[in-house]
Structure formats: C-alpha cells, structure tokens
Design a protein around this motif. Structure first.
Motif, PDB file in Angstrom:
ATOM      1  N   THR A  65      24.924  52.197  53.524  1.00  0.00           N
ATOM      2  CA  THR A  65      25.541  52.864  54.662  1.00  0.00           C
ATOM      3  C   THR A  65      25.174  54.348  54.636  1.00  0.00           C
ATOM      4  N   VAL A  66      24.848  54.887  55.810  1.00  0.00           N
ATOM      5  CA  VAL A  66      24.520  56.300  55.952  1.00  0.00           C
ATOM      6  C   VAL A  66      25.572  56.950  56.837  1.00  0.00           C
ATOM      7  N   ILE A  67      26.198  58.040  56.348  1.00  0.00           N
ATOM      8  CA  ILE A  67      27.189  58.778  57.125  1.00  0.00           C
ATOM      9  C   ILE A  67      26.639  60.181  57.363  1.00  0.00           C
ATOM     10  N   THR A  68      26.381  60.515  58.608  1.00  0.00           N
ATOM     11  CA  THR A  68      25.875  61.850  58.938  1.00  0.00           C
ATOM     12  C   THR A  68      26.998  62.858  58.764  1.00  0.00           C
ATOM     13  N   PRO A 124      18.103  52.604  56.315  1.00  0.00           N
ATOM     14  CA  PRO A 124      18.282  51.657  57.417  1.00  0.00           C
ATOM     15  C   PRO A 124      18.119  52.302  58.795  1.00  0.00           C
ATOM     16  N   VAL A 125      18.322  53.613  58.894  1.00  0.00           N
ATOM     17  CA  VAL A 125      18.181  54.280  60.198  1.00  0.00           C
ATOM     18  C   VAL A 125      16.737  54.697  60.466  1.00  0.00           C
ATOM     19  N   GLY A 126      15.814  54.357  59.552  1.00  0.00           N
ATOM     20  CA  GLY A 126      14.395  54.607  59.776  1.00  0.00           C
ATOM     21  C   GLY A 126      13.910  55.975  59.366  1.00  0.00           C
ATOM     22  N   ALA A 164      25.620  61.314  53.697  1.00  0.00           N
ATOM     23  CA  ALA A 164      26.178  60.657  52.515  1.00  0.00           C
ATOM     24  C   ALA A 164      25.637  59.240  52.538  1.00  0.00           C
ATOM     25  N   TYR A 165      25.039  58.814  51.438  1.00  0.00           N
ATOM     26  CA  TYR A 165      24.397  57.510  51.366  1.00  0.00           C
ATOM     27  C   TYR A 165      25.107  56.663  50.327  1.00  0.00           C
ATOM     28  N   GLU A 166      25.645  55.537  50.759  1.00  0.00           N
ATOM     29  CA  GLU A 166      26.308  54.600  49.855  1.00  0.00           C
ATOM     30  C   GLU A 166      25.279  53.540  49.479  1.00  0.00           C
ATOM     31  N   PRO A 167      24.774  53.563  48.244  1.00  0.00           N
ATOM     32  CA  PRO A 167      23.618  52.743  47.894  1.00  0.00           C
ATOM     33  C   PRO A 167      23.860  51.234  47.873  1.00  0.00           C
ATOM     34  N   TYR A 168      25.069  50.810  47.620  1.00  0.00           N
ATOM     35  CA  TYR A 168      25.311  49.372  47.517  1.00  0.00           C
ATOM     36  C   TYR A 168      25.386  48.712  48.886  1.00  0.00           C
TER      37      TYR A 168
END
Length: 177
Positions: A154-157, A114-116, A147-151
């Motif tokens: 969400t992306v957490i740097t 989602p962040v491209g 960290a990528y939450e697939p459902y």
C-alpha cells in the motif's frame, strides 16, 4: 594503509560551551579495512566516550551496493540498495536481538510500485514501521514522499513533493538544566 589520516573526535559540552578532544581515543585502527570489509558500522558512546563496532554479515560487509543505516525503533536497520535483473531494489535488514552479524532481511522494496512510479530511494521509517519512500514517475520528474507498507504494498501519499526531499528523525528529550 599509508597516507590515512587518524580519526579525531571532539565532543561539545553544552554547559561549558566548548569543544574538547575525547579522553579515550580507542577508534578502531583499521576502520574501513578491517578483515578486508568494505562496510562496517562504528558507534560512539557519549557517556563512556568509547567507540564500538557493529560487524555486519558478510553479504553486507563485502557488498558493493549502497548501504544506509537507520534506527527506527531499538534495533539498527540497514537498507541495501542495488540493481538486480536490471531493476533497482532495496533490501531492508534489521539487527536481531542486538547481536552483531545477526541481521535478518525483513522485506524487499521493488523499484516499481503498484502506482507505476519508480522508487528513487528509501528515506526512513515511520513509528508504525512503514517505509518513507521517494517516488518519481520517471528519472527527471518531481519526487513525491509516500509511506509504503511493504507487506500489503500500500502507498499513502503524504502531500510532500519537490525536486529534493530530505527526511530526518526527530527525538524529543527533556533536559535538566
């Protein structure tokens, strides 16, 4: 299969501080060629010094895509990295109930987030089940660990970036010496 070098396994004994050949040499004789499979998982039990084989479902066993294996919890997870419709994707498979050939696809990570940024590889998993993913803005740029939450997608740097990022699992153990 002529010209194949037979497997040799040695175990390091900490108390004696020596390497020794295993007592049991039951290495699957057709590793890499059994039933024409291209991919398989070979295990080694340090207690019994016996080899085992985890048979993959046909989709993974005969797959020409890149496979990586992890064990984030109690079940083996296989990451299938391949190109579909000219896009890099990563399918995440988990072994169900410890039954070989019974793998279930959990989710797919698309090549774009989602962040491209582009997903350049899946490096592992957190205890929470989130995927540890390496992102790049473009193929030659600096990589960032997230960290990528697939459902929820969400992306957490995580504050780690650089040209090369490696992630290894860490397990605490208590040894009686």
């Amino acid at each position: 299969m002529e010209g194949l070098i037979p497997w040799q396994v040695e175990v390091f004994t900490l108390s004696a501080r020596v390497w020794r050949s295993t007592y049991n040499n039951n290495v699957p004789s057709k590793v890499g060629a059994e039933d024409g499979h291209d991919n398989l998982i070979v295990s080694f039990d340090l207690t019994s010094e016996e080899f085992g084989e985890v048979k993959l479902p046909d989709r993974l066993a005969y797959n020409k895509c890149r496979l990586c294996m992890f064990k984030p919890r109690e079940s083996p997870v296989v990451i299938e990295g391949c190109v579909e419709d000219s896009k890099q994707v990563y399918h995440v498979w988990v072994m169900k109930d410890g039954v070989p050939k019974l793998f279930e696809k959990l989710f797919t990570i698309s090549g774009h987030t989602p962040v491209g940024s582009l997903v350049s590889s899946v490096l592992g998993f957190r205890k929470t089940g989130e995927s540890l993913v390496e992102l790049q803005a473009h193929p030659c740029s600096i990589r960032t660990l997230v960290a990528y939450e697939p459902y929820s997608k969400t992306v957490i740097t995580l504050g780690v970036s650089g040209r090369y990022i490696f992630v290894y699992s860490y397990t605490k153990t208590l040894l009686l010496l």
